[in-house]
Design a protein around this motif. Structure first.
Motif, mmCIF file in Angstrom:
data_model
loop_
_atom_site.group_PDB
_atom_site.id
_atom_site.type_symbol
_atom_site.label_atom_id
_atom_site.label_comp_id
_atom_site.label_asym_id
_atom_site.label_seq_id
_atom_site.Cartn_x
_atom_site.Cartn_y
_atom_site.Cartn_z
ATOM 1 N N ALA A 1 0.833 -1.208 0.000
ATOM 2 C CA ALA A 1 0.000 0.000 0.000
ATOM 3 C C ALA A 1 0.865 1.255 0.000
ATOM 4 O O ALA A 1 0.558 2.246 -0.689
ATOM 5 N N GLY A 2 1.973 1.229 0.753
ATOM 6 C CA GLY A 2 2.868 2.380 0.768
ATOM 7 C C GLY A 2 3.517 2.625 -0.583
ATOM 8 O O GLY A 2 3.622 3.774 -1.043
ATOM 9 N N TRP B 1 0.874 4.122 -2.891
ATOM 10 C CA TRP B 1 0.633 5.535 -2.595
ATOM 11 C C TRP B 1 1.783 6.383 -3.139
ATOM 12 O O TRP B 1 1.566 7.432 -3.748
ATOM 13 N N TRP C 1 1.597 6.496 -6.844
ATOM 14 C CA TRP C 1 0.381 7.143 -7.344
ATOM 15 C C TRP C 1 0.563 8.644 -7.561
ATOM 16 O O TRP C 1 -0.166 9.268 -8.325
ATOM 17 N N THR D 1 -4.245 14.067 -4.289
ATOM 18 C CA THR D 1 -3.922 12.657 -4.097
ATOM 19 C C THR D 1 -3.567 12.371 -2.646
ATOM 20 O O THR D 1 -3.943 11.332 -2.084
ATOM 21 N N LEU D 2 -2.859 13.282 -2.023
ATOM 22 C CA LEU D 2 -2.510 13.117 -0.607
ATOM 23 C C LEU D 2 -3.741 13.170 0.288
ATOM 24 O O LEU D 2 -3.997 12.265 1.095
ATOM 25 N N THR E 1 -6.681 10.439 -0.173
ATOM 26 C CA THR E 1 -6.276 9.121 0.312
ATOM 27 C C THR E 1 -6.277 9.082 1.832
ATOM 28 O O THR E 1 -6.695 8.086 2.442
ATOM 29 N N SER E 2 -5.805 10.148 2.442
ATOM 30 C CA SER E 2 -5.830 10.216 3.905
ATOM 31 C C SER E 2 -7.260 10.132 4.429
ATOM 32 O O SER E 2 -7.548 9.397 5.389
ATOM 33 N N ILE F 1 -6.500 3.090 2.018
ATOM 34 C CA ILE F 1 -5.540 3.861 1.223
ATOM 35 C C ILE F 1 -5.768 3.615 -0.267
ATOM 36 O O ILE F 1 -5.855 4.556 -1.069
ATOM 37 N N VAL F 2 -5.877 2.353 -0.647
ATOM 38 C CA VAL F 2 -6.056 2.026 -2.067
ATOM 39 C C VAL F 2 -7.392 2.557 -2.580
ATOM 40 O O VAL F 2 -7.476 3.098 -3.688
ATOM 41 N N LEU G 1 -7.030 6.243 -3.270
ATOM 42 C CA LEU G 1 -6.240 6.474 -4.472
ATOM 43 C C LEU G 1 -7.066 6.223 -5.724
ATOM 44 O O LEU G 1 -6.980 6.972 -6.711
ATOM 45 N N THR H 1 -8.358 9.360 -8.517
ATOM 46 C CA THR H 1 -7.706 9.275 -9.824
ATOM 47 C C THR H 1 -8.463 10.042 -10.912
ATOM 48 O O THR H 1 -7.867 10.849 -11.633
#
Length: 445
Positions: free
Chosen positions: A219-220, A223, A226, A248-249, A252-253, A279-280, A283, A287
């Protein structure tokens, strides 16, 4: 050519490629220990197959001259083997054509790899590779043309080259691939899950993740990559890229928090797997929307998607569809939400310059988003069903019951990720040797 833009796109292409190994770790950690290598190999296999096809004819099918002017398919032979794009004067906007070719290749690779999570623990590797090649050719390349190929115009505004119908005639907003990547892959995943059927013992034995640190690592990496996926889609080192990166940041948070809140209220605890999955989901949702919503809108898109996807992944048990690693619940549902929420939260303050329903734009953008999303979903699902049955008829798609029970890694790759038995034997041998040494030393004393 702008050297800054070129450097930015090349770096982003590398970031997006990193997402596929990241996906491999994310998926690999979620399966049983005897199936982790197969999950890694399906992602690596997608890189090999799609990377070659993209250079041969995939790029041409997506971005060459449209056949017939309907915005449905580009000429697969115009740039076969990247012919016509190799000279120094061949540009795509302010960057070399080959930089754009490489960047878009990474999107095609990742999209195919995403599908594999739906059929974990039960698919033949060779059959998966055949399906990946067919699906990329029949489904992804045409859909990429619909969504990512924009009309080319002369100085007077006359169209000199027709692009895809979703991007131009429909004018749906999909900045980095909510339809072409996530809805597309999610619909294919649903089709494959139906064709291959349930894993042995499912749902009584859903198969717990064998390595949650792998999941978090994956996941990291996703991210991290991404930012290249979304911000790189600006194709320039400019304010649009910065706007997309911030969205995007924050989206996702918010999605991670939304998923964890659902888990906390529903199950009484927030999980590591839930955080990674949130998280995914975030993202995926941001998108298509990262150029059309403000950062506050991105928070809303992320939080809504994280919460709804957390609820959606449990529906597979209700409907009896063994989507092993929740590709449908995260990518199809998340892609649909992100695409549709553009029609609600888009603001003309953002680079796309369009207002959604909540900002006074009415339903105009919302219906455009809905038509684009539904068209890709139906096209991908129907063609994926057909292709899955073709592969099943030619080579068989599902591994035998014996291979599935013994472990897909040993059956398909003659390897095992872990050798715990060997380690224990080695440790016992070492302990015995130490004991013998101590006895010998005692007798000498």
């Amino acid at each position: 050519m702008n050297s800054g833009d070129t450097a930015w796109v090349l770096v982003c292409a590398a970031l997006v490629l990193l997402m596929t190994p990241g996906l491999a770790f994310f998926y690999g950690g979620m399966v049983r220990s005897r199936g982790v290598l197969n999950m890694l190999m399906m992602s690596l296999g997608a890189i090999g197959v799609v990377g070659v096809l993209w250079v041969l004819f995939g790029y041409s099918m997506a971005f060459a001259t449209d056949v017939g002017g309907w915005g449905l398919l580009a000429d697969p032979f115009e740039n076969f083997g990247l012919a016509g794009l190799l000279g120094e004067d061949s540009l795509s906007g302010t960057i070399p054509s080959l930089a754009f070719v490489g960047f878009q290749a990474m999107f095609a690779i990742l999209t195919v790899a995403l599908i594999s999570g739906a059929i974990a623990d039960r698919a033949k590797f060779g059959s998966w590779m055949l399906f990946a090649a067919l699906w990329a050719t029949v489904v992804y390349f045409p859909v990429a043309h619909w969504v990512f190929a924009f009309d080319e115009t002369d100085d007077a505004g006359n169209v000199t080259a027709v692009g895809g119908w979703i991007a131009n005639r429909l004018a749906a907003i999909d900045f980095a691939g909510g339809t072409a990547v996530h809805i597309n892959a999610g619909a294919a995943a649903l089709a494959l899950a139906l064709v291959l059927g349930k894993r042995k013992g499912w749902p009584k034995d859903p198969g717990k993740p064998h390595n949650l640190p792998f999941v978090v690592l994956g996941a990291g990496l996703l991210w991290f990559g991404w930012f290249g996926f979304n911000a790189g889609s600006a194709l320039a080192a400019d304010g649009v890229a910065a706007f997309a990166a911030v969205n995007t940041l924050v989206a996702t948070s918010a999605a991670m928090l939304g998923w964890l809140l659902v888990e906390r209220f529903r199950d009484g605890h927030a999980t590591t797997l839930g955080a990674a999955s949130g998280i995914v989901a975030g993202l995926v949702a941001i998108t298509p929307a990262c150029s059309s919503v403000t950062p506050l809108g991105a928070i809303a898109v992320g939080a809504i998607t994280g919460a709804i996807c957390a609820l959606a992944v449990s529906l597979k048990f209700k409907f009896g569809i063994d989507d092993s690693l929740d590709v449908v619940g995260v990518h199809l549902v998340g892609g649909l939400l992100g695409t549709l929420l553009v029609g609600l939260f888009a603001s003309d303050v953002a680079p796309a310059g369009v207002n959604g329903l909540f900002y006074g734009g009415g339903f105009d953008q919302l219906w455009r988003q809905a038509v684009g999303a539904i068209a890709v979903l139906v096209y991908s699902f129907v063609l994926s069903l057909v292709l899955a049955h073709v592969v099943k008829a030619i080579a068989g798609f599902r591994a035998s019951a014996e291979d599935e029970a013994a472990g897909i890694d040993e059956a398909e790759h003659a390897e095992a990720a872990y050798h715990f038995g060997d380690d224990r034997s080695a440790r016992r041998a070492s302990v015995a040797a130490d004991a013998d040494d101590r006895k010998l030393e005692g007798s000498r004393a």
